[in-house]
Structure formats: C-alpha cells, structure tokens
Design a protein around this motif. Structure first.
Motif, PDB file in Angstrom:
ATOM      1  N   ALA A  79       0.804  -1.223   0.000  1.00 33.56           N
ATOM      2  CA  ALA A  79       0.000   0.000   0.000  1.00 33.56           C
ATOM      3  C   ALA A  79       0.835   1.270   0.000  1.00 33.56           C
ATOM      4  O   ALA A  79       0.451   2.262  -0.619  1.00 33.56           O
TER       5      ALA A  79
ATOM      6  N   ARG B 208       1.427   1.673  -5.940  1.00 30.65           N
ATOM      7  CA  ARG B 208       0.037   1.793  -5.483  1.00 30.65           C
ATOM      8  C   ARG B 208      -0.490   3.201  -5.739  1.00 30.65           C
ATOM      9  O   ARG B 208      -1.610   3.385  -6.189  1.00 30.65           O
TER      10      ARG B 208
ATOM     11  N   SER C 281      -1.364   3.615  -9.332  1.00 35.05           N
ATOM     12  CA  SER C 281      -2.563   2.877  -9.735  1.00 35.05           C
ATOM     13  C   SER C 281      -3.849   3.599  -9.344  1.00 35.05           C
ATOM     14  O   SER C 281      -4.909   3.335  -9.901  1.00 35.05           O
ATOM     15  N   ARG C 282      -3.764   4.526  -8.392  1.00 38.29           N
ATOM     16  CA  ARG C 282      -4.938   5.278  -7.939  1.00 38.29           C
ATOM     17  C   ARG C 282      -5.155   6.539  -8.749  1.00 38.29           C
ATOM     18  O   ARG C 282      -6.222   7.118  -8.723  1.00 38.29           O
TER      19      ARG C 282
END
Length: 129
Positions: free
Chosen positions: A119, A124, A127-128
């Motif tokens: 996370a 990560r 990817s958001r």
C-alpha cells in the motif's frame, strides 16, 4: 495483523534496499577493484556498469516501491547469477553461506514479484491516479 501489512511491506522493502543500494555505491567507489575482481573469476569487467545499474537502480526502485515487480525480478535473477558465479565454492564454508544467502534473497524478491510493493508505494499511488 492486517492493519500492519503496509508497515511490514515498507520495512521489508527498506531492508532489501539496504543490501543493494550500498553495494551499488560501493562498486562505483571502487570501480577498478571490482572490475578486477570480476575478471579474476572469469566474468567480463565490461558488465560492471550493468551490475551497478541493477543493484543501485533496482535497490532504489524497491525502496520507493516503483516498478517493484520488474525490479524484484531483475534483482532475483542477479542474486541467482552472482550466487553461482561468485559464491559456489563447496569447500569454502563462508562462500557457501553467501551462496545460500543469495538464493534465499532471490526467494524473498520473488515474493515481491508475486505480491507487489504494498500500500505504501509509488506503484500503489500510480494505480490510484
């Protein structure tokens, strides 16, 4: 324990990076000596820039959690190759300890390949976005 997974992922990446980043910097600082050592065991010294790139670049990528699966895959391969080329000496207990350490490290890196950076990573975050 689930709440601690991001912490464990980050700390694990930091610990792995602490092996590769200083090793890459050390090879830059003692370039000629490292190149000579590589050549003394039959490995072309011309490969040293690639070794530095994999160790230093891969270590930084693992630390940041950026392109983690690719970096971990390359570093796992590096660990396996260097284990065989530099540490497989059955008569030398210290070298065999280094051989097994490299094999085990490759195994840990394969966990990163399988599971990603976690996370708290640039992977990560990207990817958001």
């Amino acid at each position: 324990m689930e709440k601690l997974n991001p912490v464990f992922d980050l700390v694990g990446r930091i610990f792995i990076a602490l092996l590769f980043i200083p090793a890459g910097i050390g090879k830059i600082n003692s370039y000629a000596g490292t190149q000579g050592y590589m050549e003394s065991v039959g490995t072309p010294g011309i490969l040293l820039p690639l070794v530095i790139l994999v160790e230093l670049g891969g270590g930084i990528a693992i630390l940041l959690g950026w392109q983690t699966r690719i970096a971990a895959f390359l570093l796992a391969g590096f660990c396996l190759v260097s284990a065989v080329l530099f540490h497989y000496h059955p008569a030398d207990q210290m070298q065999m300890t280094n051989f097994i350490k490299n094999i085990a490290l490759a195994g840990g890196l394969l966990f990163l390949v399988a599971n990603g950076a976690g996370a708290w990573s640039l992977d990560r975050w990207r990817s958001r976005v």
